[in-house]
Structure formats: C-alpha cells, structure tokens
Design a protein around this motif. Structure first.
Motif, PDB file in Angstrom:
ATOM      1  N   TYR A 139      20.581 -34.141 -19.062  1.00 44.56           N
ATOM      2  CA  TYR A 139      19.499 -34.388 -18.110  1.00 44.56           C
ATOM      3  C   TYR A 139      18.203 -34.750 -18.828  1.00 44.56           C
ATOM      4  O   TYR A 139      17.505 -35.697 -18.480  1.00 44.56           O
ATOM      5  CB  TYR A 139      19.234 -33.146 -17.246  1.00 44.56           C
ATOM      6  N   GLY A 142      18.607 -38.139 -20.582  1.00 43.15           N
ATOM      7  CA  GLY A 142      18.902 -39.246 -19.664  1.00 43.15           C
ATOM      8  C   GLY A 142      17.761 -39.564 -18.715  1.00 43.15           C
ATOM      9  O   GLY A 142      17.525 -40.724 -18.379  1.00 43.15           O
ATOM     10  N   PHE A 143      17.055 -38.543 -18.262  1.00 44.22           N
ATOM     11  CA  PHE A 143      15.958 -38.790 -17.323  1.00 44.22           C
ATOM     12  C   PHE A 143      14.589 -38.567 -17.964  1.00 44.22           C
ATOM     13  O   PHE A 143      13.582 -39.020 -17.441  1.00 44.22           O
ATOM     14  CB  PHE A 143      16.089 -37.898 -16.084  1.00 44.22           C
ATOM     15  N   THR A 146      14.143 -41.556 -21.207  1.00 40.57           N
ATOM     16  CA  THR A 146      14.076 -42.900 -20.629  1.00 40.57           C
ATOM     17  C   THR A 146      12.795 -43.088 -19.825  1.00 40.57           C
ATOM     18  O   THR A 146      12.268 -44.196 -19.750  1.00 40.57           O
ATOM     19  CB  THR A 146      15.270 -43.154 -19.709  1.00 40.57           C
ATOM     20  N   ALA A 147      12.283 -41.994 -19.257  1.00 39.54           N
ATOM     21  CA  ALA A 147      11.063 -42.116 -18.451  1.00 39.54           C
ATOM     22  C   ALA A 147       9.842 -42.403 -19.312  1.00 39.54           C
ATOM     23  O   ALA A 147       8.809 -42.835 -18.805  1.00 39.54           O
ATOM     24  CB  ALA A 147      10.846 -40.838 -17.635  1.00 39.54           C
ATOM     25  N   GLN A 149       9.606 -44.754 -21.244  1.00 39.49           N
ATOM     26  CA  GLN A 149       9.465 -46.216 -21.257  1.00 39.49           C
ATOM     27  C   GLN A 149       9.061 -46.722 -22.644  1.00 39.49           C
ATOM     28  O   GLN A 149       8.169 -47.558 -22.791  1.00 39.49           O
ATOM     29  CB  GLN A 149       8.423 -46.676 -20.228  1.00 39.49           C
ATOM     30  N   VAL A 155      17.600 -47.906 -21.917  1.00 40.51           N
ATOM     31  CA  VAL A 155      17.533 -46.929 -20.815  1.00 40.51           C
ATOM     32  C   VAL A 155      18.910 -46.660 -20.229  1.00 40.51           C
ATOM     33  O   VAL A 155      19.035 -45.901 -19.294  1.00 40.51           O
ATOM     34  CB  VAL A 155      16.579 -47.396 -19.690  1.00 40.51           C
ATOM     35  N   PRO A 157      22.139 -45.250 -18.968  1.00 36.24           N
ATOM     36  CA  PRO A 157      22.591 -43.864 -18.862  1.00 36.24           C
ATOM     37  C   PRO A 157      23.831 -43.598 -19.722  1.00 36.24           C
ATOM     38  O   PRO A 157      23.997 -42.500 -20.247  1.00 36.24           O
ATOM     39  CB  PRO A 157      22.903 -43.695 -17.378  1.00 36.24           C
ATOM     40  N   LEU A 235      26.277 -37.168 -14.401  1.00 36.72           N
ATOM     41  CA  LEU A 235      24.972 -36.740 -13.883  1.00 36.72           C
ATOM     42  C   LEU A 235      23.950 -37.858 -13.933  1.00 36.72           C
ATOM     43  O   LEU A 235      23.027 -37.915 -13.137  1.00 36.72           O
ATOM     44  CB  LEU A 235      24.435 -35.604 -14.738  1.00 36.72           C
ATOM     45  N   LEU A 236      24.096 -38.737 -14.902  1.00 30.90           N
ATOM     46  CA  LEU A 236      23.116 -39.798 -15.074  1.00 30.90           C
ATOM     47  C   LEU A 236      23.456 -41.021 -14.227  1.00 30.90           C
ATOM     48  O   LEU A 236      22.821 -42.064 -14.367  1.00 30.90           O
ATOM     49  CB  LEU A 236      23.016 -40.195 -16.552  1.00 30.90           C
ATOM     50  N   GLY A 237      24.466 -40.892 -13.387  1.00 35.81           N
ATOM     51  CA  GLY A 237      24.774 -41.989 -12.484  1.00 35.81           C
ATOM     52  C   GLY A 237      25.969 -42.824 -12.893  1.00 35.81           C
ATOM     53  O   GLY A 237      26.391 -43.698 -12.151  1.00 35.81           O
ATOM     54  N   VAL A 239      29.559 -43.993 -13.247  1.00 34.22           N
ATOM     55  CA  VAL A 239      30.763 -43.724 -12.453  1.00 34.22           C
ATOM     56  C   VAL A 239      31.948 -43.643 -13.398  1.00 34.22           C
ATOM     57  O   VAL A 239      32.544 -44.639 -13.757  1.00 34.22           O
ATOM     58  CB  VAL A 239      30.982 -44.801 -11.383  1.00 34.22           C
ATOM     59  N   ARG A 243      33.173 -38.647 -11.435  1.00 39.13           N
ATOM     60  CA  ARG A 243      32.290 -39.164 -10.400  1.00 39.13           C
ATOM     61  C   ARG A 243      33.075 -39.969  -9.371  1.00 39.13           C
ATOM     62  O   ARG A 243      32.823 -39.871  -8.172  1.00 39.13           O
ATOM     63  CB  ARG A 243      31.201 -40.036 -11.045  1.00 39.13           C
ATOM     64  N   GLN A 244      34.016 -40.768  -9.859  1.00 40.99           N
ATOM     65  CA  GLN A 244      34.830 -41.539  -8.930  1.00 40.99           C
ATOM     66  C   GLN A 244      35.591 -40.603  -7.988  1.00 40.99           C
ATOM     67  O   GLN A 244      35.681 -40.863  -6.785  1.00 40.99           O
ATOM     68  CB  GLN A 244      35.813 -42.430  -9.709  1.00 40.99           C
ATOM     69  N   ILE A 247      33.291 -39.297  -5.406  1.00 41.02           N
ATOM     70  CA  ILE A 247      33.040 -40.305  -4.378  1.00 41.02           C
ATOM     71  C   ILE A 247      34.169 -40.284  -3.349  1.00 41.02           C
ATOM     72  O   ILE A 247      33.938 -40.272  -2.144  1.00 41.02           O
ATOM     73  CB  ILE A 247      32.911 -41.705  -5.021  1.00 41.02           C
TER      74      ILE A 247
END
Lengths: 293, 289
Positions: A139, A142-143, A146-147, A149, A155, A157, A235-237, A239, A243-244, A247
């Motif tokens: 977390y 990854g967030f 990258t924030a 910048q 950036v 994930p 967690l960072l998006g 797939v 994650r699949q 979904i």
C-alpha cells in the motif's frame, strides 16, 4: 534384497528419506504392514472428516456457495489467464530477491569496525521489512511513492507491487543466506585467507558456493511464500488470479471462483514443495556418501 | 461548513417531504398481512438493517456516530437511510424500532443465516446474484458514470468510444467492471480496487485516468474525495436498466412485504421525492460514438 526393502520402505508413505507426509515406519515393522496400517488409518481419518462436513446443517449451503460446477467451468479459464500475471510477478521478483538478498547478507557479514554503519544499515533493513506486514508495504509504495509524482519514476502498480515484494522477501532471504554463510566452518575461510585470497575472493569462491547449496531448501520455501503473496498486488488494482476470482465472486455472489484460484496456486506450489523435499533427500544422501568415502 | 448548511437545508426539505408522503394520521402500516408481527425477524419487534461502513453521502448523511464512519445511517439523511426508514414505516416500524448493523458488503451474501433482516449498500441487482440472495424490487435506477480530475484529457471526452484509449479504474464488486469490459472495451485492461478510496488514490497518482462508478457515488467522489474532480459524464444504459435492490436472505418470507412496501413508495411518490432531495444533481450523458 530383503534387507534393502526393509531399510527403504515405500518413499511417500513412510518418508524416512523423502517427504514426511504420513509419518515414519517403526524400525522393526515390515514395509507392507506399514502401508496397510497407513492406508486404513488414512481412510478412517478422512472418512470421519468427510462425514462430519457432509452431515453439517449448513453443508448444502456451503456446497452450493463454494462448489458450483457450472460457475467453476465458466470462471476457471479467465482466472487461469489472470494467473499468468502472478507467475510473471514471482518469476521476475525472485531473480531480484536472490541477488539483492545475497548482497544484503554479504553486507551484514562485512568484517571490521569501519563497516559498522553498513552492517547496521543492513540490520535495520532486515528488521524493518520483516517487521512491516507485506500488505502495508504494498500500500505504502503503491499509493504513497507514486503519489509523489517523481519525474521518471514509473507509476505502474505492477512495478510497485513487485518492488514491495522484492523488498520484503529480500529481508527474509538475506537472513537465510546469512545462516548459510555462518554455517560454513570458519576453518574454510581461514584456509582460503592463508592461501592469499582476499575477503571478497574467499566469499566468492569458498564460502558462498557452500552456503548457497546448504540453504536451497529454505530458499525454495521462501519462493513458495512469494508465489502466494503475489495475490497481494491485487490491492493496487492489478487484475491477477485472486482479483479476477473476486470479480467473479462479486458478480455471482458465489465463492466457487475462489476455489479455482486456490487450485491454481496449489498446482504450482505442490510440485515446488516436492522438489524441495527431493533436494533435501538428495543432499542428505550425498553427505552420507561423502562421509563413507 | 457549506456542506453542513446544505445538509440542513436538505433535511428540512426531506422532513417536509416525509410529512406529506405519509398522507395524514392513518396508522403507519396499511399493508395487510405485513405488519411488524407478521414478519419473520431476527429480533422480535425490531427491524435490523445492515449497511456497509463507512456509510457515505449521498446514500447516508448526518454526523458520524460510533461505530459508523463518515455518516450515520440513524440520521434518516441520505437516500438509502431515508428509503430504509420509509420502508420500515410502511411495515409498521417506528424510527425507534430500527437497528442498523455495520456489515461489510461482501458478507451480505455469505452462506448461512444473515445477521440482518434487510441490507442496503448500493447493491445492484444481477440475475446471477439473485440465485444466492433475494433482491427486493428496485429502489433506485441508475447509470454508471466516469469521474476524472479536471484538466486531464479524459475530462473532455463526450462519447463512450472516446474513453477507449484511457486507463480506467473501478471498485471491486461494482457492476462498473462489467460495463467497462463489456461495453467500453478500453485498449488497456481496467484496474480493479478494493475500495473507492483506493481508486481515488490511484487516480490522484495518475496510475489511472478515470474512475467508473455509479452516478450517485460519483457525486460524492467529485464533491469530497477529489480536490478537483469532475464527472465526465453518465454512461448510457445497455440492456436492462441497472438498479439497486434491498438484499434479503434467500427465500426470506419477508420479501413479499418488503416488495409491497417498496412498490408503495414508488406509487405514492416518496421515492421520487427522496431522489429529488438527495441525488438531484445531474451530469451530461455520454453518447455511444
């Protein structure tokens, strides 16, 4: 022939040489009797568990929620494709982990008071990254990073998920390496130094080759851990397989896709575990052979 | 501060509307066979309503009160809170008879006995889902929408086709993922996040260009979560109109009554009024091409 049979009961069942799956044979008992006893006790044991589960009041609900055949068949191919992302992450990460962790372990072993700050830094690193839960490292990188910048810093994930895993697992693996390095008898290094090798050469040609060979099983152990933790990159998006399956679960309110993912992970970790067992067994054989010679 | 005044104004409006909606002094439950005592309840005399925590506007309002974060479902403010209390009223529950229980939405469909009588957390009806839980009739028809930071290229997109080159993000479990992969078909796979907050983090760090989220939630994302957020537009409906339903235990004997209550709220105009009170804002529609 007869003696040999007794000394080497069937590998998988008794495990005195191979994997310790089902216990060990009593030294006096015959191999065949051990097989029969093991088979019966296994059947009874698992039979009881199955009976207990199937007769539970909620079993029809659970069966429907976790083992729905049509949902399984529908979701499996897509999850298997997503699993390639996991494979990609752990293969790439493992290469960096093996190199980086060795580097850390060597730093921690640097002799002399001059190198104290470097040794301290390496120690702080391993303490820190073994201490923070992997999920938080992912977390934060990854967030968080990258924030910032920062120009030129990716950036993606996937990238930061892999970096987080490399950092965390390198901390564990460097300790494994260090244990290996310390297990090599000091006389080896002393002998090498007396031949005129530098500290670096001693490590490179004498200590590390022996150390790495000794720690291959625990290294593989951490590799298996890494494989499973690739799911956290979700967690960072990204797939990937987990994650699949999430979904699919949220689209159907049925948990069967999780079973698909579990099967995929098992399919890759079990061969790895058996391979590790085999390596340990081979190593033991070689060592024993070495003593005889 | 501005939000507080806005909330206050809306509350007064909503209270006024609620007063007109009930239509005089008749007994609360006029649905025959659907009074408090006729329902099969978790706790007798109490309607236990489940909701996701944090509860956020425009679905919930009011100041947060433990254990609820961001909003407070007990406030009766916000669309879902208001609808839930309206349904409760139709079934003969007073405001005091209602208990809210926080439950992460993924637990709303786990097998076994549910720890709630009804559950509202912006859950869209899908036929597959309805095999595992019961859904009430719709209490809100909605569109998905695209959210982005103002000034980024995606903010000027006017069509669904125009979204294709962009990296989109969605929250896990939302129908947005299905919409994106099936109808937008972007050139890059969408990223899927655990929560709206994570998607917003990813948007702010430019890992994604836009978030696809249901329109009412987009109001919150742009108003609160993003510093400079805009709603790029509402996505056109494809297939049956998407709607939120109240979740009940599969085979719940209460479904019939809850449906009757929801139908009444549509018929007597309550739902329309509550929508006007809580989610009246709108955004441009995106064309297909």
């Amino acid at each position: 022939m007869d003696r040999k049979d007794r000394a080497r009961p069937p590998l998988a069942l008794t495990g005195s040489r191979g994997s310790r799956i089902l216990g060990t044979a009593s030294p006096g008992g015959s191999g065949r009797r051990a097989v029969v006893v093991a088979t019966i006790s296994t059947l009874v044991f698992f039979g009881l568990i199955v009976l207990l589960v199937v007769n539970a009041a909620g079993w029809p609900d659970v069966k429907h929620a976790f083992f729905d055949r049509s949902i399984f068949e529908e979701s499996f191919p897509e999850i298997a494709r997503a699993f390639l992302v996991n494979v990609k992450i752990f293969l790439i990460a493992e290469v960096f982990i093996l190199v980086f962790a060795l580097f850390i372990a060597v730093l921690r072993g640097l002799p002399g008071p001059v190198f104290f700050p470097i040794r301290a830094l390496a120690t702080v690193y391993t303490d820190l990254f073994r201490g923070i839960p992997t999920i938080l490292v992912i977390y934060i990188l990854g967030f968080g990073v990258t924030a910032l910048q920062l120009p030129g810093v990716p950036v993606s994930p996937l990238f930061w998920g892999a970096v987080a895993l490399v950092l965390v697992y390198s901390a564990y693996v460097s300790e494994v390496y260090r244990a290996g390095i310390e297990s090599v008898h000091p006389s080896q290094a002393a002998a090498a130094r007396s031949l005129g090798l530098t500290h670096g050469q001693t490590l490179r040609f004498v200590v590390i080759p022996q150390a790495v060979r000794r720690v291959i099983p625990p290294l593989l152990n951490d590799f298996i851990g890494l494989q499973k933790d690739t799911a956290l990159v979700a967690l960072l998006g990204v797939v990937e397989a987990f994650r699949q399956s999430q979904i699919d679960v949220s689209a159907t309110f049925n948990y069967t896709p999780y079973i698909c993912t579990a099967i995929l992970f098992i399919a890759i970790t079990i061969p790895m575990a058996r391979f590790t067992d085999w390596l340990i067994a081979r190593d033991k054989r070689r060592q024993q052979a070495g003593r005889m010679a | 501060m501005r939000a507080a005044f806005f909330g206050l104004a809306l509350t007064i409006l909503a209270l006024g509307l609620a007063a007109t909606a009930t239509g005089g002094p008749s007994t609360p439950s006029a649905i025959p066979g659907c009074a408090k005592g006729d329902l099969s309840l978790l706790k007798e005399g109490t309607l236990t309503i489940g909701g996701d925590n944090p509860s956020f506007p425009p679905f919930y309002g009011g100041a947060p009160k433990k254990p609820w974060k961001i909003s407070n479902p007990y406030s009766g403010k916000g669309y879902e809170s208001a609808v839930a209390y309206a349904v409760a009223k139709q079934l003969g529950f007073s405001k005091r008879d209602v208990v809210w229980t926080p439950l992460v939405w993924t637990a709303s469909f786990r097998p076994g006995k549910k720890p709630f009588d009804i559950y509202l957390a912006q859950i869209s009806y899908l036929p597959e889902r309805a095999k595992n839980v019961d859904f009430s009739n719709s209490y809100l028809f909605l569109n998905q929408s695209v959210v982005a930071n103002a000034g980024t290229p995606i903010a000027n997109v006017k069509t669904v086709d125009g979204l294709r080159p962009y990296k989109l993000g969605v929250t896990i479990g939302t129908t947005a993922y299905d919409y994106v992969t099936r109808w937008v078909r972007p050139s890059q796979k969408p990223n899927v996040y655990d929560s709206q907050t994570d998607a917003v983090s990813a948007l702010n760090s430019k890992q994604i260009d836009g978030i696809v989220v249901d329109f009412p939630s987009a109001l919150y994302v742009t108003a609160v979560q993003l510093d400079d957020g805009v709603i790029v537009g509402k996505l056109p409906t494809r297939g049956p109109r998407e709607h939120f339903g109240i979740v009940l235990q599969k085979g719940s004997p209460n479904l019939r009554c809850v449906n009757k209550a929801v139908n009444r709220l549509w018929a007597n105009g309550t739902i329309k009024k509550l929508q006007k009170a809580w989610i009246a804002k709108t955004a441009p529609d995106l064309r297909w091409r």
